[in-house]
Design a protein around this motif. Structure first.
Motif, PDB file in Angstrom:
ATOM      1  N   LYS A 104       0.822  -1.218   0.000  1.00 53.44           N
ATOM      2  CA  LYS A 104       0.000   0.000   0.000  1.00 53.44           C
ATOM      3  C   LYS A 104       0.851   1.262   0.000  1.00 53.44           C
ATOM      4  O   LYS A 104       0.423   2.299  -0.505  1.00 53.44           O
ATOM      5  CB  LYS A 104      -0.930   0.007   1.218  1.00 53.44           C
ATOM      6  N   THR A 105       2.039   1.210   0.615  1.00 53.84           N
ATOM      7  CA  THR A 105       2.965   2.340   0.593  1.00 53.84           C
ATOM      8  C   THR A 105       4.362   1.821   0.280  1.00 53.84           C
ATOM      9  O   THR A 105       4.704   0.680   0.626  1.00 53.84           O
ATOM     10  CB  THR A 105       2.986   3.097   1.933  1.00 53.84           C
ATOM     11  N   HIS A 106       5.166   2.668  -0.374  1.00 55.06           N
ATOM     12  CA  HIS A 106       6.550   2.314  -0.717  1.00 55.06           C
ATOM     13  C   HIS A 106       7.377   3.577  -0.507  1.00 55.06           C
ATOM     14  O   HIS A 106       7.230   4.561  -1.238  1.00 55.06           O
ATOM     15  CB  HIS A 106       6.635   1.831  -2.164  1.00 55.06           C
ATOM     16  N   LEU A 107       8.253   3.571   0.506  1.00 56.69           N
ATOM     17  CA  LEU A 107       9.040   4.734   0.883  1.00 56.69           C
ATOM     18  C   LEU A 107      10.519   4.413   0.671  1.00 56.69           C
ATOM     19  O   LEU A 107      10.991   3.338   1.050  1.00 56.69           O
ATOM     20  CB  LEU A 107       8.793   5.107   2.349  1.00 56.69           C
ATOM     21  N   ILE A 108      11.255   5.357   0.085  1.00 55.16           N
ATOM     22  CA  ILE A 108      12.679   5.181  -0.194  1.00 55.16           C
ATOM     23  C   ILE A 108      13.431   6.390   0.359  1.00 55.16           C
ATOM     24  O   ILE A 108      13.076   7.540   0.062  1.00 55.16           O
ATOM     25  CB  ILE A 108      12.943   5.033  -1.706  1.00 55.16           C
ATOM     26  N   PHE A 109      14.462   6.117   1.179  1.00 56.29           N
ATOM     27  CA  PHE A 109      15.320   7.150   1.754  1.00 56.29           C
ATOM     28  C   PHE A 109      16.755   6.872   1.302  1.00 56.29           C
ATOM     29  O   PHE A 109      17.217   5.728   1.341  1.00 56.29           O
ATOM     30  CB  PHE A 109      15.252   7.143   3.278  1.00 56.29           C
ATOM     31  N   GLN A 110      17.473   7.932   0.916  1.00 57.51           N
ATOM     32  CA  GLN A 110      18.858   7.785   0.464  1.00 57.51           C
ATOM     33  C   GLN A 110      19.662   8.988   0.930  1.00 57.51           C
ATOM     34  O   GLN A 110      19.214  10.129   0.799  1.00 57.51           O
ATOM     35  CB  GLN A 110      18.918   7.687  -1.068  1.00 57.51           C
ATOM     36  N   GLY A 111      20.838   8.726   1.493  1.00 61.17           N
ATOM     37  CA  GLY A 111      21.676   9.819   1.956  1.00 61.17           C
ATOM     38  C   GLY A 111      22.825   9.324   2.799  1.00 61.17           C
ATOM     39  O   GLY A 111      23.162   8.133   2.828  1.00 61.17           O
ATOM     40  N   GLN A 112      23.457  10.285   3.532  1.00 57.92           N
ATOM     41  CA  GLN A 112      24.621  10.001   4.354  1.00 57.92           C
ATOM     42  C   GLN A 112      24.363  10.438   5.789  1.00 57.92           C
ATOM     43  O   GLN A 112      23.686  11.449   6.031  1.00 57.92           O
ATOM     44  CB  GLN A 112      25.851  10.742   3.806  1.00 57.92           C
ATOM     45  N   PHE A 113      24.935   9.678   6.716  1.00 52.03           N
ATOM     46  CA  PHE A 113      24.886  10.046   8.123  1.00 52.03           C
ATOM     47  C   PHE A 113      25.953  11.098   8.397  1.00 52.03           C
ATOM     48  O   PHE A 113      27.033  11.093   7.793  1.00 52.03           O
ATOM     49  CB  PHE A 113      25.125   8.822   9.003  1.00 52.03           C
ATOM     50  N   LYS A 114      25.656  12.015   9.323  1.00 52.42           N
ATOM     51  CA  LYS A 114      26.610  13.061   9.671  1.00 52.42           C
ATOM     52  C   LYS A 114      27.543  12.646  10.797  1.00 52.42           C
ATOM     53  O   LYS A 114      28.555  13.322  11.029  1.00 52.42           O
ATOM     54  CB  LYS A 114      25.854  14.337  10.067  1.00 52.42           C
ATOM     55  N   ARG A 115      27.207  11.609  11.511  1.00 49.44           N
ATOM     56  CA  ARG A 115      28.086  11.080  12.548  1.00 49.44           C
ATOM     57  C   ARG A 115      27.906   9.576  12.633  1.00 49.44           C
ATOM     58  O   ARG A 115      26.918   9.028  12.179  1.00 49.44           O
ATOM     59  CB  ARG A 115      27.818  11.741  13.899  1.00 49.44           C
ATOM     60  N   GLU A 116      28.854   8.920  13.207  1.00 48.91           N
ATOM     61  CA  GLU A 116      28.859   7.460  13.283  1.00 48.91           C
ATOM     62  C   GLU A 116      27.865   6.982  14.326  1.00 48.91           C
ATOM     63  O   GLU A 116      27.869   7.451  15.468  1.00 48.91           O
ATOM     64  CB  GLU A 116      30.264   6.970  13.631  1.00 48.91           C
ATOM     65  N   LEU A 117      27.002   6.053  13.924  1.00 42.11           N
ATOM     66  CA  LEU A 117      25.990   5.489  14.812  1.00 42.11           C
ATOM     67  C   LEU A 117      25.961   3.983  14.624  1.00 42.11           C
ATOM     68  O   LEU A 117      26.102   3.483  13.498  1.00 42.11           O
ATOM     69  CB  LEU A 117      24.601   6.073  14.507  1.00 42.11           C
ATOM     70  N   ALA A 118      25.789   3.257  15.731  1.00 37.66           N
ATOM     71  CA  ALA A 118      25.664   1.805  15.646  1.00 37.66           C
ATOM     72  C   ALA A 118      24.311   1.426  15.058  1.00 37.66           C
ATOM     73  O   ALA A 118      23.334   2.178  15.164  1.00 37.66           O
ATOM     74  CB  ALA A 118      25.843   1.176  17.019  1.00 37.66           C
ATOM     75  N   TYR A 119      24.263   0.256  14.397  1.00 36.52           N
ATOM     76  CA  TYR A 119      22.999  -0.211  13.854  1.00 36.52           C
ATOM     77  C   TYR A 119      21.934  -0.315  14.938  1.00 36.52           C
ATOM     78  O   TYR A 119      20.749  -0.082  14.687  1.00 36.52           O
ATOM     79  CB  TYR A 119      23.182  -1.575  13.193  1.00 36.52           C
ATOM     80  N   SER A 120      22.344  -0.668  16.144  1.00 33.76           N
ATOM     81  CA  SER A 120      21.396  -0.849  17.241  1.00 33.76           C
ATOM     82  C   SER A 120      20.909   0.466  17.823  1.00 33.76           C
ATOM     83  O   SER A 120      20.045   0.464  18.700  1.00 33.76           O
ATOM     84  CB  SER A 120      22.053  -1.671  18.355  1.00 33.76           C
ATOM     85  N   GLU A 121      21.440   1.622  17.337  1.00 31.58           N
ATOM     86  CA  GLU A 121      21.061   2.926  17.878  1.00 31.58           C
ATOM     87  C   GLU A 121      20.137   3.707  16.950  1.00 31.58           C
ATOM     88  O   GLU A 121      19.745   4.823  17.279  1.00 31.58           O
ATOM     89  CB  GLU A 121      22.319   3.767  18.131  1.00 31.58           C
TER      90      GLU A 121
END
Length: 533
Positions: free
Chosen positions: A337-354
Motif C-alpha cells: 500500500k505504501t513504498h518509501l525510499i530514503f537515500q543519503g549520508q549520516f553526519k556522525r557514526e551510529l551503531a545499527y542498534s542505535e
C-alpha cells in the motif's frame, strides 16, 4: 510385478466375508511412497491411475483407490469364475470413474465460487467508496450553489440601488438641460429687446429660478434612496464617470454570475477530486530543513525531496497506492500500500542498534483492546524480534520502534552517490560494504531476509556502525494499512484506525537512541482532525 510381490497379497476376512488374493489400500500407499519417493496424495493419484488402467480394482468395485483400510485386488489375481461377472464389474468400474470425475468438478466449482465471492466483496467495497465520494461531491455542490445564490442577491441589491441613483441623476440632468435652454432663450430675448448683456441676463435668470428648485438641488446634492437616512450622498465636484456606463457594467456582472450559477453542476463534475491523503513534515521536527511547502509535499511524482537534519542529509521519495497517479512499476502485481525510499549520508557514526524507525505519537491512543490481550501480543512481538521497543500505549506519547537496519525491506550501501541505486525505483539488496558477514561463499550479497535475521540479534547489530563516508539507501513498504481509506487490514477484518489514533496522522520517522531525528514526515488523511495549515 514388483509391487504385487512385495506387498502382502492374501485372503482376508471382513464382516464374515472372505476376499481372496487382496491387499490393503493404506499399505499399498505406504509402499508407493517409499519406492517412488512420493508423498501421500501423489501416491493415491498414482494408485487411481493404475485402477483406471485396469491393473487393480476394489474387491467389490465400489470405491476408487484410497489411503484407507479398503481391500483391492490385482487384475492378475482375479479368479476364472469372475469372468462370468465381467460385464457387471466393468459397469462398477465405469461408475467409479464417473464418480471420481464428478468429485473433481465439484471441487473446481467450489473453488470458482470462493473466488467469485471474494471478487463480489471487493466490488461492494468499491461501490461503498464511490457512494461516499458522490455524497461528498453533492454536499460541496449544495454549498457552492448557496454561495452563488447569496452573491447574486447581493449583486441584485447593489444593481437596484445604482439604478435608482441613475434615475435620479437622469431626472436632474434633464431638468438642468431644460432650464439651460430656457435661460438661453430668455437671455436672447432680453438682449434683443431690452439691450441687456448676456451674462447679466443669466445672473438675473438664476437669481429668479434657483429659489424655485428643491432644497437638495439648491445644495448641489441628490435625494437619498432611503427614507431613513438623514443625510444625502454628496457628489464630488470632479466626478466625471458616466452613471450609464456604471449601470451597464453592473448588468454584465449579473449576467456573469447567472452563467456561473447555471453551470454549477457541470463544474462540480469536471472539477478534479483532491486526493484524501497528503504528505507533510511533522510540526515537532522543527530542526528538519527542506525546500518547498512543508505542509503539502508531492506524492507519486517520482521526484526526490531533499532534506537535512542534524543526523542525516539525503532525499526521500514516497509512493502511495490507490491514487490516480500511483505508478504501475511500483505497485503492479504487488499487495503493498505504501513504498518509501530514503537515500543519503549520516553526519556522525551510529551503531545499527542505535537507529530506529517506526511510529511515534503525541497524544494517547483511544479504544484499545484489554491490557491482557495487548501484553500477550507484545510478548509474541518481543520473542520474534528482541530489538522491538513498544512502550507507553496508554501514556501521552505511545511509540513502537524497530531497528531500521533489521526492519527495512531492502537496503543498499554504496561508496558514493554515483554508484548508489536509483532512489525513484525498486533496487536490489547489497550491503556487502558492511562487512564479510553479509557476503556468501562466492562473495555475492546476501538476500534481504538473511540480513534482517542476522541483525535481529541485539548483540550482532551493535557490532556494526553507519559510516558517514558511505551512502545508504533504505526501502520500506507495507501492505496492512491503506492510507487512502485509513483502514487497517488485520487479516480477518479491516477496520478504521482514525478512532484509535484519535485524529492523529500516520508518522513516517527515524530517530537515533539519543532522541535526535533522522527524518520525521506524516501521512495526513482527510479523516484526521489535525487539518494542515
Amino acid at each position: 510385478m514388483r509391487m504385487r510381490n512385495e506387498i502382502s497379497v492374501k485372503n482376508r476376512r471382513y464382516h464374515f466375508s472372505v476376499y481372496e488374493k487382496c491387499f490393503v489400500g493404506e499399505r499399498a500407499v505406504k509402499w508407493l511412497s517409499q519406492s517412488c519417493a512420493l508423498d501421500g496424495p501423489e501416491a493415491v493419484k498414482l494408485g487411481n491411475r493404475m485402477l483406471f488402467l485396469g491393473l487393480l480394482h476394489h474387491v467389490t468395485h465400489e470405491h476408487v483407490f484410497r489411503d484407507a483400510y479398503f481391500f483391492y485386488r490385482f487384475s492378475l489375481d482375479d479368479s476364472k469364475d469372475s469372468s462370468d461377472d465381467s460385464s457387471e464389474q466393468q459397469g462398477h468400474k465405469q461408475d467409479c470413474q464417473s464418480d471420481w470425475s464428478i468429485s473433481r468438478e465439484v471441487v473446481n466449482l467450489k473453488q470458482q465460487i470462493y473466488e467469485l465471492t471474494h471478487q463480489l466483496k471487493d466490488r461492494s467495497t468499491q461501490v461503498e467508496e464511490l457512494t461516499e465520494q458522490l455524497e461528498n461531491r453533492e454536499q460541496q455542490g449544495q454549498l457552492n450553489i448557496e454561495f452563488l445564490n447569496n452573491e447574486i442577491q447581493n449583486a441584485q441589491h447593489t444593481f437596484s440601488a445604482e439604478i435608482r441613483r441613475l434615475d435620479t441623476v437622469t431626472k436632474e440632468l434633464s431638468l438642468s438641460l431644460q432650464l439651460s435652454r430656457f435661460g438661453l432663450l430668455m437671455c436672447a430675448v432680453l438682449d434683443a429687446g431690452f439691450g441687456i448683456q448676456l451674462w447679466k441676463g443669466l445672473a438675473a435668470l438664476m437669481f429668479c429660478v434657483i429659489p424655485l428648485l428643491p432644497p437638495q438641488l439648491q445644495r448641489g446634492s441628490l435625494p437619498t434612496t432611503s427614507s431613513t437616512q438623514e443625510t444625502s450622498n454628496q457628489f464630488p465636484p470632479d466626478e466625471r464617470r458616466s452613471f450609464k456606463e456604471k449601470g451597464i457594467a453592473l448588468l454584465d456582472r449579473c449576467r456573469q454570475i447567472q452563467r456561473k450559477r447555471s453551470s454549477a453542476a457541470e463544474r462540480l463534475i469536471t472539477t478534479p477530486v483532491q486526493p484524501p491523503v497528503r504528505l507533510r513534515v511533522c510540526r515537532f521536527a522543527s530542526a528538519m530543513r527542506l525546500e518547498g511547502d512543508r505542509e503539502a509535499l508531492q506524492l507519486n511524482d517520482g521526484i526526490p525531496i531533499p532534506f537535512e537534519t542534524d543526523v542525516f542529509k539525503g532525499k526521500f521519495v514516497a509512493y502511495v497506492a490507490g491514487l490516480e497517479n500511483s505508478p504501475a512499476h511500483i505497485f503492479e502485481g504487488k499487495k503493498r500500500k505504501t513504498h518509501l525510499i530514503f537515500q543519503g549520508q549520516f553526519k556522525r557514526e551510529l551503531a545499527y542498534s542505535e537507529v530506529f524507525t517506526g511510529h511515534e505519537f503525541h497524544r494517547p491512543l483511544k479504544h484499545l483492546p484489554p491490557n491482557f490481550l495487548i501484553e500477550a501480543v507484545l510478548k509474541i512481538f518481543r520473542k520474534i524480534s528482541p530489538s522491538v521497543q513498544i512502550s507507553g500505549l496508554h501514556s501521552e506519547n505511545p511509540r513502537a520502534l524497530f531497528q531500521m537496519a533489521a526492519s527495512s525491506q531492502a537496503m543498499c550501501i554504496s561508496e558514493n552517490f554515483d554508484s548508489a541505486p536509483d532512489c525513484t525505483r525498486h533496487f536490489e539488496e547489497d550491503v556487502r560494504l558492511a562487512g564479510p558477514l553479509f557476503r556468501d561463499s562466492a562473495g555475492l550479497a546476501l538476500p534481504a531476509w538473511k540480513r534482517r535475521r542476522l541483525l535481529t540479534s541485539q548483540s550482532t547489530s551493535a557490532k556494526f556502525k553507519f559510516d558517514p563516508d558511505l551512502v545508504y539507501t533504505f526501502a520500506q513498504w507495507q501492505d496492512a494499512l491503506d492510507v487512502t481509506t485509513f483502514k487497517l487490514n488485520a487479516g480477518i477484518k479491516s477496520f478504521d484506525i482514525h478512532r484509535i489514533l484519535d485524529g492523529q496522522p500516520v508518522p513516517v520517522m527515524a530517530r537515533a537512541a539519543d532522541g535526535s531525528y533522522l527524518w520525521y514526515f506524516e501521512l495526513w488523511h482527510a479523516k484526521c482532525s489535525e487539518t494542515p495549515n
